[in-house]
Design a protein around this motif. Sequence first.
Motif, mmCIF file in Angstrom:
data_model
loop_
_atom_site.group_PDB
_atom_site.id
_atom_site.type_symbol
_atom_site.label_atom_id
_atom_site.label_comp_id
_atom_site.label_asym_id
_atom_site.label_seq_id
_atom_site.Cartn_x
_atom_site.Cartn_y
_atom_site.Cartn_z
ATOM 1 N N ILE B 11 -45.163 57.698 3.736
ATOM 2 C CA ILE B 11 -46.003 58.389 2.595
ATOM 3 C C ILE B 11 -46.479 57.323 1.812
ATOM 4 O O ILE B 11 -45.753 56.461 1.170
ATOM 5 C CB ILE B 11 -45.404 59.606 1.963
ATOM 6 N N LYS B 14 -44.659 53.804 1.473
ATOM 7 C CA LYS B 14 -43.333 54.024 1.545
ATOM 8 C C LYS B 14 -42.934 54.672 3.171
ATOM 9 O O LYS B 14 -43.219 55.682 3.449
ATOM 10 C CB LYS B 14 -42.734 54.982 0.705
ATOM 11 N N ILE B 16 -40.559 56.656 5.403
ATOM 12 C CA ILE B 16 -39.536 57.404 5.281
ATOM 13 C C ILE B 16 -38.962 57.711 6.609
ATOM 14 O O ILE B 16 -37.558 57.845 6.724
ATOM 15 C CB ILE B 16 -40.138 58.721 4.767
ATOM 16 N N ASN B 36 -28.909 63.863 0.992
ATOM 17 C CA ASN B 36 -29.998 64.325 0.396
ATOM 18 C C ASN B 36 -31.154 63.034 0.354
ATOM 19 O O ASN B 36 -30.657 61.786 0.401
ATOM 20 C CB ASN B 36 -30.002 64.417 -1.289
ATOM 21 N N SER B 38 -32.536 61.700 2.930
ATOM 22 C CA SER B 38 -32.757 61.126 4.205
ATOM 23 C C SER B 38 -33.936 61.228 5.269
ATOM 24 O O SER B 38 -34.040 60.308 6.024
ATOM 25 C CB SER B 38 -31.449 61.459 4.929
ATOM 26 N N GLY B 39 -34.612 62.156 4.991
ATOM 27 C CA GLY B 39 -35.762 62.307 5.612
ATOM 28 C C GLY B 39 -35.879 63.602 6.609
ATOM 29 O O GLY B 39 -36.917 63.846 7.303
ATOM 30 N N LYS B 40 -34.890 64.592 6.211
ATOM 31 C CA LYS B 40 -34.955 65.799 7.138
ATOM 32 C C LYS B 40 -36.257 66.754 6.882
ATOM 33 O O LYS B 40 -36.995 67.031 7.940
ATOM 34 C CB LYS B 40 -33.862 66.435 6.796
ATOM 35 N N SER B 41 -36.535 66.772 5.701
ATOM 36 C CA SER B 41 -37.835 67.577 5.543
ATOM 37 C C SER B 41 -39.203 66.935 5.825
ATOM 38 O O SER B 41 -40.122 67.665 6.210
ATOM 39 C CB SER B 41 -37.829 68.075 3.851
ATOM 40 N N THR B 42 -39.163 65.682 5.890
ATOM 41 C CA THR B 42 -40.321 64.794 6.167
ATOM 42 C C THR B 42 -40.375 65.088 7.713
ATOM 43 O O THR B 42 -41.585 65.108 8.227
ATOM 44 C CB THR B 42 -40.059 63.496 6.037
ATOM 45 N N TYR B 53 -48.523 62.737 5.520
ATOM 46 C CA TYR B 53 -47.607 61.829 6.010
ATOM 47 C C TYR B 53 -48.323 61.069 7.151
ATOM 48 O O TYR B 53 -49.362 61.735 8.020
ATOM 49 C CB TYR B 53 -46.404 62.685 6.750
ATOM 50 N N GLN B 85 -38.282 74.423 3.242
ATOM 51 C CA GLN B 85 -37.149 74.389 2.488
ATOM 52 C C GLN B 85 -37.565 75.058 1.125
ATOM 53 O O GLN B 85 -36.706 75.977 0.510
ATOM 54 C CB GLN B 85 -36.754 72.819 2.336
ATOM 55 N N HIS B 203 -27.197 71.592 5.202
ATOM 56 C CA HIS B 203 -26.112 70.783 4.569
ATOM 57 C C HIS B 203 -24.712 71.283 5.005
ATOM 58 O O HIS B 203 -23.819 70.745 4.530
ATOM 59 C CB HIS B 203 -26.318 70.702 3.025
HETATM 60 N N1 ATP Z 1 -44.795 62.484 -1.746
HETATM 61 C C1 ATP Z 1 -43.803 61.789 -1.790
HETATM 62 N N2 ATP Z 1 -44.064 60.628 -2.384
HETATM 63 C C2 ATP Z 1 -43.039 59.463 -2.239
HETATM 64 N N3 ATP Z 1 -41.832 59.722 -1.945
HETATM 65 C C3 ATP Z 1 -41.545 60.970 -1.107
HETATM 66 C C4 ATP Z 1 -42.683 61.977 -1.178
HETATM 67 N N4 ATP Z 1 -42.073 62.948 -0.273
HETATM 68 C C5 ATP Z 1 -40.872 62.746 0.001
HETATM 69 N N5 ATP Z 1 -40.705 61.250 -0.400
HETATM 70 C C6 ATP Z 1 -39.142 60.851 -0.271
HETATM 71 O O1 ATP Z 1 -38.878 60.639 0.893
HETATM 72 C C7 ATP Z 1 -37.657 60.649 1.190
HETATM 73 C C8 ATP Z 1 -37.250 61.901 2.285
HETATM 74 O O2 ATP Z 1 -37.383 62.991 1.479
HETATM 75 P P1 ATP Z 1 -36.742 64.434 2.500
HETATM 76 O O3 ATP Z 1 -37.421 65.501 1.592
HETATM 77 O O4 ATP Z 1 -37.580 64.316 3.608
HETATM 78 O O5 ATP Z 1 -35.576 64.273 2.324
HETATM 79 P P2 ATP Z 1 -34.510 65.407 2.860
HETATM 80 O O6 ATP Z 1 -33.458 64.866 3.924
HETATM 81 O O7 ATP Z 1 -35.356 66.894 3.328
HETATM 82 O O8 ATP Z 1 -33.728 65.662 1.555
HETATM 83 P P3 ATP Z 1 -32.806 67.087 1.039
HETATM 84 O O9 ATP Z 1 -31.724 67.025 1.716
HETATM 85 O O10 ATP Z 1 -32.569 66.725 -0.307
HETATM 86 O O11 ATP Z 1 -33.704 68.457 1.463
HETATM 87 C C9 ATP Z 1 -37.075 60.864 -0.161
HETATM 88 O O12 ATP Z 1 -36.396 59.767 -0.815
HETATM 89 C C10 ATP Z 1 -38.225 61.582 -0.904
HETATM 90 O O13 ATP Z 1 -38.063 61.023 -2.315
#
Ligand code: ATP
Lengths: 333, 247
Positions: B11, B14, B16, B36, B38-42, B53, B85, B203
Amino acid sequence: MKQNYIYSPALATGFKCKVPLKDACQLFIVNGKVQGGISPFVLDLKDGENLSETLQLISVRNEQHLGDLEYSEAFHFGKNSRGKVVMCSHTFSLDDFVTRENVNIILESGARAEFVVMQNEHNKAIHNAKFSIKMADHACLTLVFLSLHGGEINNTVTVDMNGEYSECNLGGLYLTDSTQLMNNTIDLNHFVPNCKSNQLFKGILDDNGITRFFGRINVAPGAQKTEAFQANHNLLISDKAKAYSKPQLEIYADDVKCSHGATVGRLNEMELFYMRTRGIPSAEARLLQQMAFAYEVLEKISNEELRERMQSLVEKRLRGEFSQCKNCSKNCC
Amino acid sequence: MLTIKDLHASIGDKEILRGINLSVNEGEVHAIMGPNGSGKSTLSAVLAGRESYTVTSGEVIYEGKNLLELTPEERSWAGIFLGFQYPIEIPGVSNVNFIKAAVNEHRKQKGLPALSAAEFLKLMRERMAYVEMDSSFSSRGVNVGFSGGEKKRNEIFQMAMLEPKLAILDETDSGLDVDALRIVATGVNKMRRPDNATIVITHYQRLLDYIVPDVIHILYKGKIIKTAGKELALEIEKKGYDWLINE
Ligand SMILES: Nc1ncnc2c1ncn2[C@@H]1O[C@H](COP(=O)(O)OP(=O)(O)OP(=O)(O)O)[C@@H](O)[C@H]1O
Ligand SMILES: [Mg+2]
């Protein structure tokens, strides 16, 4: 009321206008002339009179009168009378029309009126509608503008709240595309204490559309316990559309509740993505959002049938389809 | 059904996702866990087609097709469902109109006629019952004013209406009370068939007691650092992630 004009079934068949369907009584004003009745149009409700049917005034311009036209309509609601009015304006030929419409509305003590003003003309038509409204005590007015189509639409509304405990509810939905221009200028005067007013104007602007909202709320000295709210929200669909919003509060009393708010925004990307992940195509998702945005204004129309009809007109308009009522034989825009 | 090969996504500038490899077959349940951020939602958003993305390299093949070329709606029609989520609120669009539009669009894509009002109502009632959702929710704006748990139930209700082949459930268990967790998990299990698959992101071990995974993947800093059987969840519950990260 019926003495004022003769219902003209021949015209009605020609138009086959189904707004607002069942309980309406239709009257046509062609090029400013009331058909089968006396011009200018006057509705005079006696004290306590209740208009059983919705009165639908259908103003039409056609090639038989080109250029400028000015006409007026007057509504007098006697004490404790009640009535609902739908005013539609259409153009039946694609000439360069300029129309000046002067509407006078007087609500006596305790009168209740609801007006829905539907403007559906064409891209070269200029329509200037001037509404002068006077409200006595305990009167209640709802006035909703649906500016669906027009080259230039200028709605100018002046409301004088002259009697205590009256309530004025104004709504407006304006939709522009191509190079259309739509302006709403509201002057709301709280001259006496204990009145309420509420304004909600919303615009959806596509292409190079331009809209202006000028809203002035004036709370006179001594008009305590006034409640006056105003909101203007605009949704820009294209990058080139422009929405101007200028709220103005002039408050000379200290015990009042007043607020105004204006926003100009775009469709919410996260909402769109969410809808698309459910299989709703992008264009449809956008439409759903726009309809949701418009609904807040349409909601002010109390007659469900009319509201649904207007809703479908708005939807067609937003889909870019020709906005005319179902079954209508004429080209309204 | 789904093969992800060396997927990188960012993104802005950065990065991810930093090289994801994952393969899901019909009938399987995969769990993705990880700290938290780590990129799961991404990963789930990239699979669903979120445009903000950018996929910088790698590929995703779904049912023999290049998934990354499809729009989010096309992916939905192809049977992919993302349980968010954080479900989105859509003021002014009622839940019933929303899901009706979605269901009928799916039918249209399959060349089926739209459901009649009665058919639709019947289906909706039946599927709301899967997650014991009250019918009063149908007239409310999509997720508007829903509690955290109610939003999650609504996600599973939508899933039940759309009958996806591949459901990706991003922390569907978070925000659910003990009873709701059981109800939602039961609902998900009811939809399991030999020809569909589920990816659950969570989690907590407790969800996996109900929706038993075939494999668990640990995502850390945009990479899968471990893949193991369902016992791994218990180990993580006890020991956290540090030992895995240090490995
Ligand atoms: N729009 C954005 N701009 C900058 N960074 C982002 C953006 N969206 C996500 N990130 C970063 O990407 C990384 C992964 O985020 P993600 O939401 O995928 O994590 P996750 O594994 O789902 O976490 P959680 O368990 O907290 O839900 C995080 O460091 C987050 O801050
Ligand atoms: Mg997450």
